[in-house]
Write an enzyme that holds these catalytic residues in place. Sequence first.
Site, PDB file in Angstrom:
ATOM      1  CB  CYS A 139     -35.451   9.560 -47.570  1.00  7.34           C
ATOM      2  SG  CYS A 139     -36.302   9.291 -46.026  1.00  7.34           S
ATOM      3  CB  CYS A 164     -35.701  10.178 -43.260  1.00  4.07           C
ATOM      4  SG  CYS A 164     -34.350   9.293 -44.014  1.00  4.07           S
ATOM      5  CB  CYS A 187     -23.569  11.814 -47.479  1.00  6.48           C
ATOM      6  SG  CYS A 187     -25.156  11.997 -46.677  1.00  6.48           S
TER       7      CYS A 187
END
Length: 163
Positions: free
Chosen positions: A11, A87, A95
């Site tokens: 998140c 989220c 990422c």
Amino acid sequence: MKDQYHVLFLCTGNSARSIMAEAILNRKGTQKFKAYSAGSHPSGKVNPFALKQLEDARLSVHGLRSKGWEEFAQPGAPVLDFVFTVCDNAAKEVCPVWPGQPMTAHWGVPDPAAVAGTSDQIARAFRDAFVMLERRISLFVCLPLRSLDSLAIKQEIDRIGRE
């Protein structure tokens, strides 16, 4: 086939949803899974309402802390099998490259920390998020991972995120 699967919940702030998911999976998947959580921009502290919700559910809060996702992209970090974003903001971010090329899925959960209101209203938002995470994690731990191929597992973890 593995004896234990490593799962990371992501998140943005790593203060509520991902923390609760980590605690839930570590309880529900005791031998089969090891859960972690992290954030793209960690808040540095765990939300007290999240801790209260976990304690009310009789889950351990020992060792839970807000941390950055870069910890899991470093040499010596656990090799991840699954990465779940919980989220919407984290799902849209680029990422890091995770060691082991884990399977990923988005399991969006409304942000209880964003709720303004009375203590009871905020506690209800955390309870609702907890219930949603617990339901998804319960479905996940029941998947017959050893007997499914990669494509089937990916389809199942995506389906869980849509429910």
